[in-house]
Design an enzyme around this catalytic site. Structure first.
Site, mmCIF file in Angstrom:
data_model
loop_
_atom_site.group_PDB
_atom_site.id
_atom_site.type_symbol
_atom_site.label_atom_id
_atom_site.label_comp_id
_atom_site.label_asym_id
_atom_site.label_seq_id
_atom_site.Cartn_x
_atom_site.Cartn_y
_atom_site.Cartn_z
ATOM 1 N N THR A 1 0.854 -1.189 0.000
ATOM 2 C CA THR A 1 0.000 0.000 0.000
ATOM 3 C C THR A 1 0.886 1.233 0.000
ATOM 4 O OG1 THR A 1 -1.680 -1.171 1.226
ATOM 5 C CG2 THR A 1 -1.796 1.208 1.271
ATOM 6 N N CYS B 1 -3.354 -1.390 9.050
ATOM 7 C CA CYS B 1 -3.718 -0.645 7.837
ATOM 8 C C CYS B 1 -4.463 0.654 8.080
ATOM 9 C CB CYS B 1 -4.563 -1.546 6.939
ATOM 10 S SG CYS B 1 -3.761 -3.113 6.621
HETATM 11 C C1 UGA Z 1 -8.395 -3.729 6.227
HETATM 12 C C2 UGA Z 1 -9.427 -3.665 5.088
HETATM 13 O O1 UGA Z 1 -10.704 -4.153 5.529
HETATM 14 C C3 UGA Z 1 -8.961 -4.492 3.892
HETATM 15 O O2 UGA Z 1 -9.881 -4.334 2.812
HETATM 16 C C4 UGA Z 1 -7.575 -4.008 3.463
HETATM 17 O O3 UGA Z 1 -7.087 -4.764 2.382
HETATM 18 C C5 UGA Z 1 -6.620 -4.154 4.638
HETATM 19 O O4 UGA Z 1 -7.106 -3.346 5.734
HETATM 20 C C6 UGA Z 1 -5.257 -3.693 4.194
HETATM 21 O O5 UGA Z 1 -5.059 -2.477 3.977
HETATM 22 O O6 UGA Z 1 -4.388 -4.535 3.978
HETATM 23 P P1 UGA Z 1 -7.844 -5.504 8.176
HETATM 24 O O7 UGA Z 1 -7.017 -4.404 8.768
HETATM 25 O O8 UGA Z 1 -7.249 -6.858 8.034
HETATM 26 O O9 UGA Z 1 -8.339 -5.078 6.699
HETATM 27 O O10 UGA Z 1 -9.140 -5.700 9.081
HETATM 28 P P2 UGA Z 1 -10.657 -5.133 9.118
HETATM 29 O O11 UGA Z 1 -11.578 -6.274 9.078
HETATM 30 O O12 UGA Z 1 -10.885 -4.032 8.160
HETATM 31 O O13 UGA Z 1 -10.719 -4.553 10.614
HETATM 32 C C7 UGA Z 1 -9.971 -3.400 11.035
HETATM 33 C C8 UGA Z 1 -10.347 -3.012 12.445
HETATM 34 O O14 UGA Z 1 -11.658 -2.451 12.506
HETATM 35 C C9 UGA Z 1 -10.344 -4.194 13.424
HETATM 36 O O15 UGA Z 1 -9.757 -3.802 14.637
HETATM 37 C C10 UGA Z 1 -11.820 -4.493 13.594
HETATM 38 O O16 UGA Z 1 -12.093 -5.109 14.820
HETATM 39 C C11 UGA Z 1 -12.416 -3.098 13.511
HETATM 40 N N1 UGA Z 1 -13.847 -3.103 13.107
HETATM 41 C C12 UGA Z 1 -14.223 -3.553 11.888
HETATM 42 C C13 UGA Z 1 -14.797 -2.643 14.001
HETATM 43 O O17 UGA Z 1 -14.482 -2.222 15.124
HETATM 44 N N2 UGA Z 1 -16.123 -2.648 13.620
HETATM 45 C C14 UGA Z 1 -16.518 -3.082 12.403
HETATM 46 O O18 UGA Z 1 -17.746 -3.046 12.126
HETATM 47 C C15 UGA Z 1 -15.550 -3.552 11.520
#
Ligand code: UGA
Length: 447
Positions: free
Chosen positions: A112, A252
């Site tokens: 990224t 990320c």
């Molecule tokens: C994120 C993006 O979702 C991916 O599309 C992207 O490719 C990736 O970053 C990256 O840049 O490589 P990721 O960091 O693995 O993916 O995880 P997410 O599922 O997006 O969660 C991020 C954070 O938000 C976590 O701490 C999760 O618990 C939190 N979250 C997510 C919430 O608190 N509430 C939600 O409704 C969703």
């Protein structure tokens, strides 16, 4: 790369890294990354058309297409410290590719990156004196940790940015083996680079928005899950990324937003920069608010009280702890002199301890002896949820692991100090059942 190798058995895929220990573990039964389903994918392709080695130059020479997938952490020094991406590793890769390449190569940015990095990569490659030619493509990754295999098998879209349509087509042909053509989007280089930062900024913004509303719910008696359901059923908004939480974490979201902020500032767009920065400010507020709520509820003191911490990873189904909200909450509680007993199903003790020690680092990265000994004396790591909660005054749920939902809560209650507090930072536990047993339950965005 493992997924490409699995889906395209006739394409040889060489994964190379300078770090021998890491390559060794990719070649072993104990992969360095925990990700459901990854073992099977690697096992199927490894030794057939997927290899892991440290022979970087050979791999560059042998390949037609080279993916650069090094990390781009936030700069910790100099201009743009704390916001801009550190492109040192990207530049080193580009220089090495320029040095040893022969003939024509397609170089794909997988990391990224801030917008217009491809320009720099191109210039470095073109400065090669060996008479070879290059096309540079941007192919950002949208997989999320914990669901990586599923996301790679059937992604919503694959994005390929580039100037040469022939090069774009060659990469599209690789993905085209298993992904329907209409889901392979092609754009110019800069749109592709910016789309990745924008996608993460939008997703993080939704989490910060619902988390901001969770504070208002707690103050008014509204229930954040009900509010999320009500607005999520509006098809223009949609239900995803509306789960209120103790805050978002991971390698990320914060990094990419700060990077976007830095880019906006660079182009003189101060208000735009401030707008996006507020998403991160709100996330810091949410983490701080959670630990403050714990202290306030427990009679304004947690000093010398045992608090069980369930979950340390930044989300379930991963052993990744980078920027995990648990780190911030634990640091705040340690500053209040709480005794923490931490359990995470996938994060080893050494990782918990090193993350917590780093959390006390000052601007130059130093940790005082006092803080170091605070982590040493006030943190224990338990082998399961039950022992973490034994004789504890409170339980704080910081990661939404499924196994936390299936525990014998009566048994836990019987071993805890009274009143037995539960602070559910992920809203995953059955509130009614816990209250019936006698727990005092505090969830996010609920009165
Ligand atoms: C994120 C993006 O979702 C991916 O599309 C992207 O490719 C990736 O970053 C990256 O840049 O490589 P990721 O960091 O693995 O993916 O995880 P997410 O599922 O997006 O969660 C991020 C954070 O938000 C976590 O701490 C999760 O618990 C939190 N979250 C997510 C919430 O608190 N509430 C939600 O409704 C969703």
């Amino acid at each position: 790369m493992a997924m490409i190798a699995k889906q395209c058995p006739e394409i040889p895929v060489h994964v190379v890294d300078l770090n021998q220990a890491r390559i060794d573990s990719w070649n072993s039964d104990n992969l360095p990354v925990y990700e459901p389903g990854l073992d099977a994918v690697v096992r199927e392709a490894r030794g057939r058309n997927l290899t892991f080695s440290t022979r970087v130059n050979d791999a560059i020479r042998d390949s037609n297409m080279i993916f650069i997938a090094v990390n781009t952490p936030t700069k910790t020094f100099g201009i743009g410290a704390g916001r801009a991406a550190n492109l040192e590793f990207i530049e080193k890769c580009a220089r090495q590719i320029a040095e040893v390449s022969e003939g024509h190569k397609i170089v794909v940015e997988k990391s990224t990156l801030p917008v217009r990095t491809a320009e720099a990569v191109k210039r470095i490659l073109q400065s090669s004196s060996r008479g070879c030619s290059f096309d540079v493509l941007s192919n950002p990754e949208f997989l999320a940790e914990g669901t990586a295999i599923e996301d790679l098998l059937s992604p919503d879209r694959v994005l390929i940015g580039g100037e040469s349509s022939a090069a774009v087509q060659r990469l599209a042909d690789v993905y085209g083996r298993w992904i329907p053509r209409e889901r392979i989007l092609t754009t110019n280089l800069w749109s592709s680079e910016l789309s990745k930062l924008t996608a993460n900024a939008f997703l993080a913004q939704r989490v910060s928005s619902i988390n901001a509303i969770s504070a208002l719910c707690e103050a008014t008696g509204a229930d954040v899950d009900e509010v999320a359901r009500a607005i999520g059923t509006d098809s223009r908004i949609g239900p995803k990324f509306l789960r209120a939480s103790v805050g978002f974490g991971g390698s990320c979201f914060q990094k990419d937003i700060l990077n976007l902020v830095y880019l906006c500032e660079h182009f003189g767009l101060r208000d735009v920069a401030k707008y996006w920065e507020q998403v991160v400010v709100m996330n810091d507020y949410q983490k701080r608010r959670f630990s403050e709520r714990i202290v306030k509820t427990m009679f304004n003191t947690v000093s010398d009280k045992k608090i069980a911490i369930w979950g340390f990873a930044f989300k379930k189904d991963t052993n990744d702890t980078r920027e995990s909200p648990a780190i911030h909450v634990c640091r705040d509680l340690l500053n209040e002199r709480a005794k923490l007993c931490i359990f995470d199903p996938r994060v080893p003790e050494s990782q918990v301890r090193s993350e917590l020690i780093s959390a006390f680092a000052d601007a130059s990265g130093d940790v005082s002896l006092k803080d170091r000994s605070l982590v040493e004396t006030n943190v224990t790591v338990a082998r399961d949820s039950y022992s973490a909660a034994e004789r504890a005054h409170a339980i704080a749920v910081l990661t939404e692991w499924d196994e936390f939902k299936q525990l014998d809560v009566q048994r836990i209650y019987d071993t805890m100090m009274q009143p037995a507090f539960v602070f559910d930072g992920r809203n995953i536990l059955n509130r009614n059942r816990l209250t019936e047993i006698g727990f005092e339950v505090h969830s996010i965005g609920k009165h």
